[in-house]
Design a protein around this motif. Structure first.
Motif, mmCIF file in Angstrom:
data_model
loop_
_atom_site.group_PDB
_atom_site.id
_atom_site.type_symbol
_atom_site.label_atom_id
_atom_site.label_comp_id
_atom_site.label_asym_id
_atom_site.label_seq_id
_atom_site.Cartn_x
_atom_site.Cartn_y
_atom_site.Cartn_z
ATOM 1 N N UNK A 24 -12.146 -64.484 4.977
ATOM 2 C CA UNK A 24 -11.369 -63.565 5.805
ATOM 3 C C UNK A 24 -10.812 -64.260 7.034
ATOM 4 N N UNK A 25 -11.647 -65.030 7.721
ATOM 5 C CA UNK A 25 -11.181 -65.636 8.968
ATOM 6 C C UNK A 25 -10.298 -66.860 8.747
ATOM 7 N N UNK A 26 -10.331 -67.434 7.576
ATOM 8 C CA UNK A 26 -9.318 -68.440 7.244
ATOM 9 C C UNK A 26 -7.953 -67.765 7.174
ATOM 10 N N UNK A 27 -7.912 -66.585 6.562
ATOM 11 C CA UNK A 27 -6.679 -65.795 6.505
ATOM 12 C C UNK A 27 -6.247 -65.367 7.909
ATOM 13 N N UNK A 28 -7.193 -64.890 8.717
ATOM 14 C CA UNK A 28 -6.884 -64.460 10.084
ATOM 15 C C UNK A 28 -6.274 -65.611 10.888
ATOM 16 N N UNK A 29 -6.830 -66.802 10.744
ATOM 17 C CA UNK A 29 -6.303 -67.960 11.476
ATOM 18 C C UNK A 29 -4.886 -68.309 11.026
ATOM 19 N N UNK A 30 -4.626 -68.206 9.722
ATOM 20 C CA UNK A 30 -3.276 -68.490 9.217
ATOM 21 C C UNK A 30 -2.286 -67.444 9.729
ATOM 22 N N UNK A 31 -2.708 -66.193 9.743
ATOM 23 C CA UNK A 31 -1.841 -65.118 10.258
ATOM 24 C C UNK A 31 -1.585 -65.300 11.749
ATOM 25 N N UNK A 32 -2.614 -65.690 12.497
ATOM 26 C CA UNK A 32 -2.453 -65.917 13.932
ATOM 27 C C UNK A 32 -1.452 -67.029 14.203
ATOM 28 N N UNK A 33 -1.492 -68.076 13.380
ATOM 29 C CA UNK A 33 -0.538 -69.182 13.538
ATOM 30 C C UNK A 33 0.896 -68.688 13.328
ATOM 31 N N UNK A 34 1.101 -67.806 12.345
ATOM 32 C CA UNK A 34 2.432 -67.243 12.115
ATOM 33 C C UNK A 34 2.846 -66.334 13.272
ATOM 34 N N UNK A 35 1.895 -65.547 13.791
ATOM 35 C CA UNK A 35 2.193 -64.686 14.948
ATOM 36 C C UNK A 35 2.606 -65.524 16.158
ATOM 37 N N UNK A 36 1.937 -66.653 16.344
ATOM 38 C CA UNK A 36 2.290 -67.540 17.465
ATOM 39 C C UNK A 36 3.706 -68.092 17.297
ATOM 40 N N UNK A 37 4.058 -68.448 16.066
ATOM 41 C CA UNK A 37 5.412 -68.945 15.805
ATOM 42 C C UNK A 37 6.446 -67.847 16.057
ATOM 43 N N UNK A 38 6.107 -66.614 15.691
ATOM 44 C CA UNK A 38 7.021 -65.487 15.924
ATOM 45 C C UNK A 38 7.224 -65.262 17.423
ATOM 46 N N UNK A 39 6.156 -65.418 18.189
ATOM 47 C CA UNK A 39 6.257 -65.270 19.634
ATOM 48 C C UNK A 39 7.170 -66.353 20.224
ATOM 49 N N UNK A 40 7.063 -67.562 19.703
ATOM 50 C CA UNK A 40 7.901 -68.651 20.187
ATOM 51 C C UNK A 40 9.372 -68.407 19.858
ATOM 52 N N UNK A 41 9.641 -67.777 18.719
ATOM 53 C CA UNK A 41 11.025 -67.444 18.365
ATOM 54 C C UNK A 41 11.607 -66.452 19.379
ATOM 55 N N UNK A 42 10.798 -65.454 19.777
ATOM 56 C CA UNK A 42 11.271 -64.486 20.764
ATOM 57 C C UNK A 42 11.539 -65.169 22.108
ATOM 58 N N UNK A 43 10.674 -66.110 22.485
ATOM 59 C CA UNK A 43 10.883 -66.843 23.729
ATOM 60 C C UNK A 43 12.153 -67.715 23.647
ATOM 61 N N UNK A 44 12.360 -68.281 22.462
ATOM 62 C CA UNK A 44 13.553 -69.106 22.271
ATOM 63 C C UNK A 44 14.811 -68.261 22.425
ATOM 64 N N UNK A 45 14.801 -67.050 21.893
ATOM 65 C CA UNK A 45 15.953 -66.163 22.028
ATOM 66 C C UNK A 45 16.228 -65.863 23.503
ATOM 67 N N UNK A 46 15.176 -65.603 24.265
ATOM 68 C CA UNK A 46 15.351 -65.312 25.694
ATOM 69 C C UNK A 46 15.931 -66.513 26.435
ATOM 70 N N UNK A 47 15.441 -67.713 26.095
ATOM 71 C CA UNK A 47 15.949 -68.916 26.748
ATOM 72 C C UNK A 47 17.434 -69.131 26.445
ATOM 73 N N UNK A 48 17.823 -68.897 25.168
ATOM 74 C CA UNK A 48 19.215 -69.079 24.771
ATOM 75 C C UNK A 48 20.124 -68.098 25.500
ATOM 76 N N UNK A 49 19.649 -66.866 25.678
ATOM 77 C CA UNK A 49 20.444 -65.866 26.394
ATOM 78 C C UNK A 49 20.585 -66.252 27.858
ATOM 79 N N UNK A 50 19.468 -66.699 28.463
ATOM 80 C CA UNK A 50 19.498 -67.119 29.871
ATOM 81 C C UNK A 50 20.411 -68.325 30.082
ATOM 82 N N UNK A 51 20.508 -69.181 29.060
ATOM 83 C CA UNK A 51 21.369 -70.367 29.156
ATOM 84 C C UNK A 51 22.833 -70.041 28.898
ATOM 85 N N UNK A 52 23.124 -68.780 28.563
ATOM 86 C CA UNK A 52 24.508 -68.361 28.397
ATOM 87 C C UNK A 52 25.140 -68.759 27.080
ATOM 88 N N UNK A 53 24.320 -68.996 26.052
ATOM 89 C CA UNK A 53 24.884 -69.375 24.753
ATOM 90 C C UNK A 53 25.570 -68.185 24.087
#
Length: 233
Positions: free
Chosen positions: A111-140
């Motif tokens: 179970x916790x091997x699965x939880x760790x894999x899911x957490x890694x994907x959630x972290x990547x999703x969070x980074x995508x949202x941060x990337x979108x904010x940075x791109x907007x702030x940079x005026x792209x």
């Protein structure tokens, strides 16, 4: 004769407690020290306590008998801290501000091997949202932003679906399969038979489809579908 009945009762008692769980936990979270933790399972739409322990100097212990493996949750008051499987064996729990680890028994390790894999994907999703904010702030250019970010979101969504389907299918025959299916369903805003859920149910064995929660969800999803069709017509 009386002696025979006493021996029979003792034999029944010990046989019913043939599978024992022992939980040993450590916590470096100061908020938990001195608090009572409760082990809860879902029974007929209600959470019931099956065990409890006080956290003393960062340590807590629980032990008891279990007829079969159960998916449970560890609570502090009304706050769910973590899910785990209560099963035969010694279960180790480590809680700190960065992560939670559960190990020591077969289903918890899986179970916790699965939880760790899911957490890694959630972290990547969070980074995508941060990337979108940075791109907007940079005026792209907004069209460029949406095209790139939406593409990354689709990739992550497909990876999450693949991970979840693989895990549930591999655990159709134990409590993890129905447990994670239940979590997936409860994360939806309303009961809906999505392509992922339909695929899981189409390939599931009869024992999985006959699970009480699974049957209830399918019934609610079908009722929801009929209501939407009636509203359109």
């Amino acid at each position: 004769m009386l002696k025979f009945y006493i021996l029979l009762c003792l034999a029944t008692l010990f046989s019913s407690c043939g599978r024992k769980y022992k939980i040993e936990g450590t916590s470096s979270v100061s908020l938990l020290d001195g608090k009572m933790l409760f082990l809860k399972v879902l029974s007929e739409d209600k959470l019931i306590n099956i065990d409890s322990a006080e956290v003393v100097h960062g340590l807590f212990k629980m032990k008891g008998c279990v007829d079969s493996a159960m998916l449970a949750s560890l609570y502090m008051d009304d706050t769910c801290i973590m899910p785990l499987v209560v099963e035969n064996g010694n279960i180790e729990i480590q809680i700190d501000n960065a992560r939670i680890v559960v190990k020591g028994t077969p289903l918890n390790d899986v179970f916790y091997e699965f939880v760790n894999q899911k957490t890694a994907l959630d972290d990547r999703a969070y980074e995508v949202e941060r990337e979108e904010s940075r791109m907007i702030m940079d005026g792209e250019d907004l069209k460029t932003i949406h095209r790139e970010i939406d593409g990354k979101r689709r990739v992550l969504s497909d990876e999450m679906d693949a991970l979840t389907k693989k895990f549930i299918k591999a655990n159709y025959d134990n409590v993890l399969g129905t447990g994670v299916f239940m979590m997936l369903c409860n994360s939806m805003p309303y009961p809906e038979m999505t392509p992922v859920l339909k695929e899981l149910l189409d390939e599931a064995p009869v024992s999985f489809r006959n699970n009480a929660f699974v049957k209830e969800f399918v019934s609610l999803a079908e009722e929801s579908q009929r209501s939407m069709e009636a509203a359109v017509n």
